[in-house]
Design an enzyme around this catalytic site. Structure first.
Site, PDB file in Angstrom:
ATOM      1  CG  HIS A 105      90.260  63.507  30.256  1.00  0.00           C
ATOM      2  ND1 HIS A 105      90.017  64.562  31.111  1.00  0.00           N
ATOM      3  CD2 HIS A 105      91.516  63.462  29.688  1.00  0.00           C
ATOM      4  CE1 HIS A 105      90.387  65.394  30.956  1.00  0.00           C
ATOM      5  NE2 HIS A 105      91.218  64.747  29.719  1.00  0.00           N
ATOM      6  CD  GLU A 123      91.825  64.239  25.370  1.00  0.00           C
ATOM      7  OE1 GLU A 123      92.100  65.509  25.215  1.00  0.00           O
ATOM      8  OE2 GLU A 123      92.194  63.909  27.262  1.00  0.00           O
ATOM      9  CG  HIS A 182      96.384  64.111  29.404  1.00  0.00           C
ATOM     10  ND1 HIS A 182      95.231  63.098  29.432  1.00  0.00           N
ATOM     11  CD2 HIS A 182      96.258  65.008  28.909  1.00  0.00           C
ATOM     12  CE1 HIS A 182      94.465  63.922  29.812  1.00  0.00           C
ATOM     13  NE2 HIS A 182      94.363  65.348  29.082  1.00  0.00           N
ATOM     14  NE  ARG A 202      93.493  71.490  37.863  1.00  0.00           N
ATOM     15  CZ  ARG A 202      92.000  72.293  37.745  1.00  0.00           C
ATOM     16  NH1 ARG A 202      91.984  72.566  39.085  1.00  0.00           N
ATOM     17  NH2 ARG A 202      91.278  72.922  37.201  1.00  0.00           N
TER      18      ARG A 202
END
Length: 331
Positions: A105, A123, A182, A202
């Protein structure tokens, strides 16, 4: 909202269908759905464009978080920062029956280049359930992996081998700053708190084909490589700061520029939230009630309550041993 007093707000979950998802989330959140598609995520507190959370009950039932924020953000978040007027956090549960993609991200600066209202995504995960035989988490690069190593692995369809991987166990918390490459492995149930963002690049998708489209899902190699932080090494579970007293176990899990995350475990009454501060309380085990201004609000596993700054602190009254997560906003 007018001048009506606020109260602990519970929102209807927003379920998303994902090819990697399972079917555990509706029952976990005490809801039903009218389809048999795999459900990967339940957004339980969202101010993302097009997916606003809607109040489930009480005088404000049916109002969206977007509407509440637009009416008077200070009543909701107090003095906390609200980038472009948005509630700054997105809370969700994830049910991964299959592996999620290897992904990354952007940070705030990178996301802002995509246009107004775009934010980065830092996050944190809390593991709720895992299969010790099959579950894996991938967080950050393994020691010594370079950008060239990763690009070679991408070309050879071996990207997961370049990532730090471990077998998670329930209770583990993993903190992922924007830019951390990740992946979430199979057979995992997670809670996630993140910035209000839905930007995912992605990089590798396990060579699978979407059963509906009969095609691989699109990749975003150039965008993902531009955002990836190749200095970000292994991200193991955090070591919580633990304090035990008066029958309550308190664990400080994450404190960062975007949110704070704590965990409370107890069978006796205890305080959650803070005066003039906005908090979200998430029940991940047990049941009980929240007491606020003489009123009580029942909760059970899967329930999420937003405590607006106007509401402040509440008392958690466990009916059995409970585990609550508390998400806070920086000021």
């Amino acid at each position: 909202m007018g001048l009506s007093p606020l109260y602990p707000l519970r929102f209807e979950p927003i379920f998303t269908t994902n090819l990697w998802g399972g079917r555990r989330l509706p029952a976990y959140l005490n809801r039903t759905v009218d389809h048999d598609d795999p459900i990967g995520e339940a957004w339980v507190l969202s101010d993302v464009d097009g997916s606003p959370s809607r109040v489930a009950d009480g005088p404000l039932a049916g109002r969206t978080l977007r509407e509440l924020m637009a009416a008077d953000p200070a009543r909701i978040v107090g003095a906390a920062k609200t980038p472009q007027g948005r509630f700054p956090l997105l809370l969700k549960f994830l049910d991964a029956r299959q592996e999620l993609s290897v992904q990354v991200h952007p940070n705030d600066e990178q996301a802002a280049k995509l246009g107004p209202g775009k934010f980065g995504k830092t996050e944190a995960w809390v593991v709720l359930d895992a299969d010790p035989a099959t579950s894996r988490l991938y967080a950050g690069f393994a020691e010594g992996v370079s950008a060239a190593d990763f690009c070679t692995a991408l070309a050879e369809k071996a990207a997961p081998k370049t990532l730090h991987a471990f077998t998670p166990k329930p209770g583990d918390c993993v903190f992922l700053e924007a830019g951390t490459v990740h992946a979430i492995g199979a057979d995992l149930l997670l809670f996630e708190v993140q910035q209000t963002s839905d930007i995912t690049y992605r990089l590798y998708d396990w060579d699978r084909v979407d059963a509906k489209t009969k095609q691989p899902r699109p990749l975003h190699i150039d965008e993902g490589l531009a955002c990836a932080d190749f200095q970000r090494g292994p991200c193991p579970p955090v070591g919580p700061a633990v304090a035990v007293g008066d029958g309550v176990r308190r664990e400080g899990l994450v404190t960062c520029a975007y949110f704070a995350l704590e965990r409370f475990t107890a069978q006796v009454p205890f305080r959650v939230g803070a005066a003039n501060r906005c908090r979200a309380v998430v029940c991940v085990k047990g049941s009980g009630e929240l007491e606020s201004r003489g009123a009580r609000y029942a909760f059970r596993t899967g329930d999420v309550f937003l405590l607006p700054a106007e509401v402040g602190a509440c008392i958690a009254l466990p009916a059995e041993p409970v585990t609550l997560l508390e998400c806070g906003l920086p000021e």
